[in-house]
Enzyme design. Structure first.
Site, PDB file in Angstrom:
ATOM      1  N   ARG A 184      14.774  -0.646  -5.364  1.00 54.15           N
ATOM      2  CA  ARG A 184      13.197  -1.049  -5.842  1.00 54.15           C
ATOM      3  C   ARG A 184      13.454  -0.789  -7.150  1.00 54.15           C
ATOM      4  O   ARG A 184      14.050   0.307  -7.754  1.00 54.15           O
ATOM      5  CB  ARG A 184      12.366   0.039  -4.983  1.00 54.15           C
ATOM      6  CG  ARG A 184      12.348   0.099  -3.529  1.00 54.15           C
ATOM      7  CD  ARG A 184      11.937  -1.284  -2.944  1.00 54.15           C
ATOM      8  NE  ARG A 184      10.810  -1.851  -3.405  1.00 54.15           N
ATOM      9  CZ  ARG A 184       9.468  -1.112  -3.186  1.00 54.15           C
ATOM     10  NH1 ARG A 184       9.248  -0.184  -2.410  1.00 54.15           N
ATOM     11  NH2 ARG A 184       8.506  -1.564  -3.791  1.00 54.15           N
ATOM     12  N   PRO A 206       0.627  -1.298   0.085  1.00 58.08           N
ATOM     13  CA  PRO A 206       0.012   0.045   0.008  1.00 58.08           C
ATOM     14  C   PRO A 206       0.787   1.193   0.299  1.00 58.08           C
ATOM     15  O   PRO A 206       1.947   1.195   0.661  1.00 58.08           O
ATOM     16  CB  PRO A 206      -0.815   0.073   1.211  1.00 58.08           C
ATOM     17  CG  PRO A 206      -0.783  -1.542   1.527  1.00 58.08           C
ATOM     18  CD  PRO A 206       0.690  -2.262   1.228  1.00 58.08           C
ATOM     19  N   GLU A 207       0.535   2.252  -0.578  1.00 62.56           N
ATOM     20  CA  GLU A 207       1.099   3.672  -0.760  1.00 62.56           C
ATOM     21  C   GLU A 207      -0.228   4.744  -0.647  1.00 62.56           C
ATOM     22  O   GLU A 207      -1.282   4.212  -0.043  1.00 62.56           O
ATOM     23  CB  GLU A 207       1.725   3.825  -2.221  1.00 62.56           C
ATOM     24  CG  GLU A 207       2.675   2.726  -2.523  1.00 62.56           C
ATOM     25  CD  GLU A 207       3.415   3.282  -3.959  1.00 62.56           C
ATOM     26  OE1 GLU A 207       3.378   4.188  -4.512  1.00 62.56           O
ATOM     27  OE2 GLU A 207       3.963   2.021  -4.620  1.00 62.56           O
ATOM     28  N   ARG A 212      16.776  20.434  -2.860  1.00 62.95           N
ATOM     29  CA  ARG A 212      17.456  19.241  -2.700  1.00 62.95           C
ATOM     30  C   ARG A 212      18.294  18.742  -4.043  1.00 62.95           C
ATOM     31  O   ARG A 212      18.215  19.300  -4.978  1.00 62.95           O
ATOM     32  CB  ARG A 212      16.054  18.048  -2.594  1.00 62.95           C
ATOM     33  CG  ARG A 212      14.971  18.316  -1.651  1.00 62.95           C
ATOM     34  CD  ARG A 212      15.373  18.380  -0.238  1.00 62.95           C
ATOM     35  NE  ARG A 212      15.818  17.068   0.231  1.00 62.95           N
ATOM     36  CZ  ARG A 212      16.025  16.532   1.434  1.00 62.95           C
ATOM     37  NH1 ARG A 212      15.248  17.132   2.396  1.00 62.95           N
ATOM     38  NH2 ARG A 212      16.434  15.427   1.737  1.00 62.95           N
ATOM     39  N   LYS A 268       1.673   6.822   4.220  1.00 57.04           N
ATOM     40  CA  LYS A 268       1.137   5.311   4.220  1.00 57.04           C
ATOM     41  C   LYS A 268       0.373   4.803   5.291  1.00 57.04           C
ATOM     42  O   LYS A 268       0.132   3.568   5.189  1.00 57.04           O
ATOM     43  CB  LYS A 268       2.157   4.568   3.404  1.00 57.04           C
ATOM     44  CG  LYS A 268       2.923   4.892   2.377  1.00 57.04           C
ATOM     45  CD  LYS A 268       4.201   3.928   1.999  1.00 57.04           C
ATOM     46  CE  LYS A 268       4.878   4.713   1.055  1.00 57.04           C
ATOM     47  NZ  LYS A 268       6.300   3.721   0.932  1.00 57.04           N
ATOM     48  N   HIS A 272      -4.743 -16.171   5.551  1.00 57.87           N
ATOM     49  CA  HIS A 272      -4.241 -16.626   6.606  1.00 57.87           C
ATOM     50  C   HIS A 272      -4.714 -16.046   8.076  1.00 57.87           C
ATOM     51  O   HIS A 272      -4.015 -14.898   8.343  1.00 57.87           O
ATOM     52  CB  HIS A 272      -2.665 -16.221   6.423  1.00 57.87           C
ATOM     53  CG  HIS A 272      -2.020 -17.084   5.351  1.00 57.87           C
ATOM     54  ND1 HIS A 272      -1.813 -18.263   5.129  1.00 57.87           N
ATOM     55  CD2 HIS A 272      -1.843 -16.364   3.992  1.00 57.87           C
ATOM     56  CE1 HIS A 272      -1.219 -18.293   3.876  1.00 57.87           C
ATOM     57  NE2 HIS A 272      -1.151 -17.422   3.164  1.00 57.87           N
ATOM     58  N   ARG A 331       3.803 -10.496   8.588  1.00 57.63           N
ATOM     59  CA  ARG A 331       5.044 -10.383   8.779  1.00 57.63           C
ATOM     60  C   ARG A 331       5.386 -10.289  10.167  1.00 57.63           C
ATOM     61  O   ARG A 331       6.555 -10.302  10.724  1.00 57.63           O
ATOM     62  CB  ARG A 331       5.602  -9.228   8.067  1.00 57.63           C
ATOM     63  CG  ARG A 331       5.832  -9.522   6.625  1.00 57.63           C
ATOM     64  CD  ARG A 331       6.495  -9.085   5.550  1.00 57.63           C
ATOM     65  NE  ARG A 331       6.409  -9.250   4.424  1.00 57.63           N
ATOM     66  CZ  ARG A 331       7.443  -8.851   3.335  1.00 57.63           C
ATOM     67  NH1 ARG A 331       8.514  -8.403   3.526  1.00 57.63           N
ATOM     68  NH2 ARG A 331       7.102  -9.289   2.093  1.00 57.63           N
TER      69      ARG A 331
END
Ligand SMILES: [Zn+2]
Length: 279
Positions: free
Chosen positions: A264, A2-3, A155, A57, A91, A115
């Site tokens: 990523r 999810p983002e 930046r 998130k 699960h 997790r």
């Protein structure tokens, strides 16, 4: 994984079905699922849900009891999901927290996380403020174009890394970074310091469009994302480059979508996203 759009969908569903409802029992199956504030679990029963907000998130549920306010913050990164009782998971043993609600449209909200990392925090207002200041930069949906441009001008580094840097801009992960950069015609590795103001402005507009469209589609169900009611996000069907290595560029430029392996994966079209396109 999810983002921002998926977290926004989660927050929206919980808000529409549980806002104002009173919390009954809170069951925590394993203490290590709570990263911070486990000793305060007993405060929550009897409190009413007064706010549901998204930060980056994460989703923060604000509860009020006896004029005091406390929060349950759920990180949805990696594999954590907030689900209504009627949504069955593959699960069920990985449901680690259950919050029951009285006289509400949904009898129970569950936190599912295979997790098992500590991903829930129980915080008071000062704790929430510290949590937010530590983790989250500007929000892509709230920041103005002017402030966004100012931020990027201050930046350095590669553009894609910067877009995914949660302490700078909170909420964009790998899927949306790739989709936004392709639509903006910007190479993932272009140095931010080389981009013109016009490019930053275009990036801002594309970022807003992609995120809003994704929210309207219920987010992207890649791997294991489901909304609390079990529905899958449909934005995956509109992905142009993410997961599409080897396919023809959807801009019909004659190029092929490449995948660049890094921390990523970056997916992009070298013809449409040249490193030289900066002005
Ligand atoms: Zn192309």
């Amino acid at each position: 994984m999810p983002e921002l759009p998926e977290a926004e969908v989660v927050a929206g569903q919980i808000r529409s079905r549980l806002l104002g409802a009173s919390l009954g029992d809170v069951w925590v199956g394993r203490a290590d699922i709570v990263r911070e504030g486990f000793s305060t679990v007993s405060w929550y029963p009897g409190a009413s849900l007064q706010s549901v907000e998204r930060f980056g998130k994460s989703v923060a549920l604000g509860f009020v009891k006896d004029k005091h306010c406390r929060y349950v913050v759920a990180e949805l990164g990696m594999t954590g999901l907030l689900l209504f009782q009627s949504t069955l998971t593959k699960h069920p043993q990985h449901v680690h927290v259950k919050m029951s609600f009285e006289d509400a449209r949904e009898p129970e909200l569950r936190y599912w996380n295979p997790r098992r990392f500590g991903r829930l925090s129980l915080l008071d207002r000062a704790g929430l403020d510290r949590y937010l200041a530590r983790r989250f930069g500007l929000d892509p949906l709230a920041v103005s174009q002017q402030d966004f441009v100012k931020l990027l001008q201050s930046r350095r580094g590669r553009l894609k890394s910067l877009l995914m840097h949660q302490q700078v801009i909170a909420g964009i992960g790998n899927i949306y970074a790739n989709e936004i950069l392709f639509r903006a015609g910007l190479h993932p590795h272009v140095q931010v310091s080389r981009l013109s103001v016009a490019r930053f402005e275009k990036l801002y507009q594309v970022m807003s469009e992609v995120l809003h469209e994704a929210i309207a589609c219920g987010g992207s169900s890649v791997r294991d994302f489901f909304a609390p009611d079990g529905t899958e996000g449909q934005y995956k069907r509109r992905h142009l480059v993410y997961g599409k290595a080897g396919q023809a560029c959807p801009n019909h430029c004659g190029g092929v979508i490449r995948r660049f392996q890094e921390e990523r994966s970056a997916y992009f079209c070298l013809r449409c996203q040249s490193l030289r396109s900066t002005k």
